[in-house]
Design a protein around this motif. Sequence first.
Motif, PDB file in Angstrom:
ATOM      1  N   THR A  45       0.755  -1.084  -0.182  1.00  0.00           N
ATOM      2  CA  THR A  45      -0.042   0.043  -0.072  1.00  0.00           C
ATOM      3  C   THR A  45       0.743   1.159  -0.032  1.00  0.00           C
ATOM      4  O   THR A  45       0.508   2.094  -0.769  1.00  0.00           O
ATOM      5  N   MET A  46       1.858   1.268   0.995  1.00  0.00           N
ATOM      6  CA  MET A  46       2.664   2.471   0.945  1.00  0.00           C
ATOM      7  C   MET A  46       3.772   2.712  -0.285  1.00  0.00           C
ATOM      8  O   MET A  46       3.734   3.793  -0.499  1.00  0.00           O
ATOM      9  N   VAL A  47       4.063   1.523  -0.889  1.00  0.00           N
ATOM     10  CA  VAL A  47       5.005   1.938  -2.068  1.00  0.00           C
ATOM     11  C   VAL A  47       4.057   2.428  -3.122  1.00  0.00           C
ATOM     12  O   VAL A  47       4.522   3.290  -3.974  1.00  0.00           O
ATOM     13  N   ARG A  48       2.890   1.746  -3.186  1.00  0.00           N
ATOM     14  CA  ARG A  48       2.264   2.248  -4.413  1.00  0.00           C
ATOM     15  C   ARG A  48       1.690   3.725  -4.190  1.00  0.00           C
ATOM     16  O   ARG A  48       1.602   4.517  -5.110  1.00  0.00           O
ATOM     17  N   GLN A  49       1.438   4.075  -2.902  1.00  0.00           N
ATOM     18  CA  GLN A  49       1.008   5.239  -2.623  1.00  0.00           C
ATOM     19  C   GLN A  49       2.149   6.295  -3.008  1.00  0.00           C
ATOM     20  O   GLN A  49       1.941   7.396  -3.850  1.00  0.00           O
ATOM     21  N   PHE A  50       3.200   5.829  -2.610  1.00  0.00           N
ATOM     22  CA  PHE A  50       4.579   6.601  -3.001  1.00  0.00           C
ATOM     23  C   PHE A  50       4.836   7.221  -4.279  1.00  0.00           C
ATOM     24  O   PHE A  50       4.833   8.119  -4.835  1.00  0.00           O
ATOM     25  N   LEU A  51       4.675   6.090  -5.087  1.00  0.00           N
ATOM     26  CA  LEU A  51       4.997   5.826  -6.424  1.00  0.00           C
ATOM     27  C   LEU A  51       3.993   6.835  -7.188  1.00  0.00           C
ATOM     28  O   LEU A  51       4.169   7.784  -8.049  1.00  0.00           O
ATOM     29  N   PHE A  52       2.744   6.862  -6.685  1.00  0.00           N
ATOM     30  CA  PHE A  52       1.804   7.702  -6.949  1.00  0.00           C
ATOM     31  C   PHE A  52       1.970   9.200  -6.570  1.00  0.00           C
ATOM     32  O   PHE A  52       1.642  10.007  -7.491  1.00  0.00           O
ATOM     33  N   ASP A  53       1.880   9.286  -5.424  1.00  0.00           N
ATOM     34  CA  ASP A  53       2.216  10.601  -4.611  1.00  0.00           C
ATOM     35  C   ASP A  53       3.090  11.391  -5.603  1.00  0.00           C
ATOM     36  O   ASP A  53       2.840  12.730  -5.878  1.00  0.00           O
ATOM     37  N   VAL A  54       4.336  10.743  -5.755  1.00  0.00           N
ATOM     38  CA  VAL A  54       5.347  11.776  -6.469  1.00  0.00           C
ATOM     39  C   VAL A  54       4.983  12.332  -7.926  1.00  0.00           C
ATOM     40  O   VAL A  54       5.127  13.149  -8.121  1.00  0.00           O
ATOM     41  N   PHE A  55       4.195  11.268  -8.661  1.00  0.00           N
ATOM     42  CA  PHE A  55       3.749  11.564  -9.904  1.00  0.00           C
ATOM     43  C   PHE A  55       2.829  12.785  -9.678  1.00  0.00           C
ATOM     44  O   PHE A  55       2.655  13.786 -10.426  1.00  0.00           O
ATOM     45  N   SER A  56       1.838  12.418  -8.844  1.00  0.00           N
ATOM     46  CA  SER A  56       0.672  13.336  -8.551  1.00  0.00           C
ATOM     47  C   SER A  56       1.341  14.755  -8.372  1.00  0.00           C
ATOM     48  O   SER A  56       0.727  15.751  -8.737  1.00  0.00           O
ATOM     49  N   TYR A  57       2.196  14.724  -7.342  1.00  0.00           N
ATOM     50  CA  TYR A  57       2.873  16.073  -6.919  1.00  0.00           C
ATOM     51  C   TYR A  57       3.254  16.822  -8.080  1.00  0.00           C
ATOM     52  O   TYR A  57       3.048  18.140  -8.283  1.00  0.00           O
ATOM     53  N   HIS A  58       4.069  16.148  -9.060  1.00  0.00           N
ATOM     54  CA  HIS A  58       4.559  16.972 -10.119  1.00  0.00           C
ATOM     55  C   HIS A  58       3.690  17.386 -11.182  1.00  0.00           C
ATOM     56  O   HIS A  58       3.657  18.436 -11.742  1.00  0.00           O
TER      57      HIS A  58
END
Lengths: 97, 233, 321
Positions: free
Chosen positions: B78-91
Motif C-alpha cells: 500500500t505504501m510503495v504504491r502510494q509513494f510511486l503515485f504521490d510523487v507523480f501526482s505532486y509533479h
Amino acid sequence: MTSNETQWPLWEVFTQKDDGSPHEHAGSVHAADAEMALQNARDVYGRRGNVVSMWVVPSAMITASPSDQAGPFFEPGAEKIYRHPQFYKIPRGLKGF
Amino acid sequence: MLGHRLSEWCGHGPILEEDIALANIALDLIGQATLFLKLAGETEGKGRSEDALAYFRDAIDYRNVELVEMPNGDYAYTMVRQFLFDVFSYHMLEQLQKSTNPALAGIAAKGFKEVRYHVRHSSEWVVRMGDGTEESHTRAQKALDDLWRLTAEMFQADDIDREMAAEGIGPDIAAIEPKWRAVVDDVMKRATLTIPNDPPAMTGGRKGRHTEYLGHMLSEMQIVARSYPGAEW
Amino acid sequence: MDQQPQNTTEEALNAKFEARIAAGETIEPKDWMPERYRTQLIRMMSQHAHSEVVGMLPEGNWITRAPSLKREMVLISKVQDEAGHGLYIYCGTETLGVDRAELVDQLLSGRAKYSSIFNYPTLTWADMGVIGWFVDGAAIVNQTVLAKASYGPYARAMIRICKEENFHKKQGYEIIATLAKGTPEQKAMAQGAVNRWWWPSLMMLGPSDTNSPNTAELMRWRVKRKTNDELRQRFIDLTVPQADAVGLTLPDPDLKFNPETQHYDFGAINWDEFWQVVKGNGPCNRERLQARRDAHENGRWVREAAEAYAAKHSSPAQSAA
C-alpha cells in the motif's frame, strides 16, 4: 498473548490555533520518532483544520510540578498581591489608565 | 480509485494513528476525484454529475492508470504504491496549476497543497520499511518489484495528452518522468531499496483496458447506487 | 519525598480525596486517588476506547459501497473520527499509569469488554443512517454527561469528542430522512434498519439501575453523573419526535407519552439478549474481535519497522523518549 509487545513512545502534542496565540496542549500520540510524531499529531489533532503550528515533545521529557504540594509550590506566588494591577489605587474618574 | 482503495484500510490499519492518517489521505484523494469528475461532467455538457461518472460507468470506460487499482496487499504494498503515485501526482498537479483552464488550475492548486503532505507521509514510511527490520525490508522490496512495472504508464502521453499540453491546458506528462525519477531514486536510496530493471508491463488502463481487479472493485462500489436507479441518497 | 507531611496515611488521603470529589473538584493524573477509583476509571475508560475502535468495523463495512461520493467521504471521516476518539480516550487512560499496549492486549484477548451494540451486523445502507441517528445519538446523551466527570483527562477527552461528534448524529439522521422521503424501497430499507437497531440501541446505554453493580460507586465519585436508566429515558424522549418527523415507526407498541411524568413510557427490554451479547454470543462478536486481532497481528511488523528505524537514526535528544 503479546507479553513481548513493545510500544511506540508517547508524545505530547501542542497546537497553535491562530497566528500569535499560544501553543496549547491538545493531547498525545504514539510514534517511533519525531517525524512520525509530527505527522501523527497533524493527522489526529489537525484533521479539522484550525491549526497553524504544532509542537511534539516526548512525554518522558516533561517535568511536572509536584501535584501533592500544589499549595507550597504555587501559593507564595499568589500571595504577592503587589504583582496584580488591582493592588494599586488610581484617582477616581480617571479613564483609560 | 486510490482513495477508495485506501478507505478499505479503515479499521484495519497497523496502529490507530495510521488508520487516521490513511483516512485523511483517502478523503483528500476522493475529494480531488470529485472535483475533477464534476468538471468533466460540466465540460461534457450532457448533464452527467460526478456521481453519474463514478457510479454508472463500467470498468472499460474508466481511464485511470493500473497502478492505482491494484489491491492493497500488505502495508508495504500500500505504501510503495502510494509513494510511486504521490510523487507523480505532486509533479502533475504542480504543472496543472498553470493550466490555461482556470477551473482545472483551481482544482490543481487545492490538490497540490494536499499532495505535498501525502508525499511526506508515504516517503517517510517507505524509508522506514526499507530501512527498518529484515522483514519490512523484504516486504517493501517485494512491493517495489511488483509495482515498478506499472509506473511507466503514468508517463505515456497519448494524442489527447499531447494536444492538451500544446494548448497549455494540461502538463507535458512525459517531461514529469525525470523529476519523478529523481525523487524516487533519492527516497529508495534512503530506504536501501533497489529499483528493479524490469521492462514496463503492457498496460492499457488509460485506454480502458484495465487489470481484472478494477471490475471487482467497481462492482462493490457501484452496487447500491445501481440497485436503485434514480434514487437520491 | 522527605518534604511530605507526616500525616499522609491512607485514611487521611482518602478523606481528603472524598472531600475534593464532594466539592466538585477535578482530579488530575498526578493527584492521589484511591486504587479502586483508578481501576474503575481504567475499566470504564478503556471499555469506552475499545468501543470506539471496534465501532469502526460495522460502519467500515459499508465505506466501499456508499452510494455517492459525498456519502463515502462523510462515512470515511466518521469512521476516522472513531479511531481518533478511541485514541483520545486511550491517551486519557494512559495518564492513569497503564500502557495502550496493555489495554489493547486486554481487548484482543477477550478480557476487556466493549459496547454491546457493535456486535450487531450492518445489513443495508440504511444501517449507516440509523447508527448515526440512534447509536451516536445515545452516545452523545451519555458523553455529554461524562464531559463533567470528576477525572480531568476523561472529561477533557469527552468535551473534544462531543464537539466532533455533533456531525455524526446529523449525518445519520440526514441519511434516514433522505431514504424516508425516497422511493418505497428506500423507505422500507430505512424502516427495516430502525426495527433492527432500536432495541439494541436502548440496551447500549447499559443494564438497568437495579442490575448495574458499578453505578452507585461511579455516581458517588462523580465519574458518572446520571444513571443508565436516566440516560435511556433522555435518549427515548429525544428520539421519538425525530422518528415522527420523518414518518418512521419505532418498533415498540407500548411507546407513548405520559403526561404525568412528562416522559415517554416504553416496553420491556429483553435483557436476556443484552447479556447474551455481552457474554460473547452476539451475532458478530467473534468477527469483530478477529478483525481487530488480524489488524494488530498484521501491523506488528510495521510497528517494529518504525521502531527499528528510529533506533538506527535517533538523535540523542529523541532517544531520551
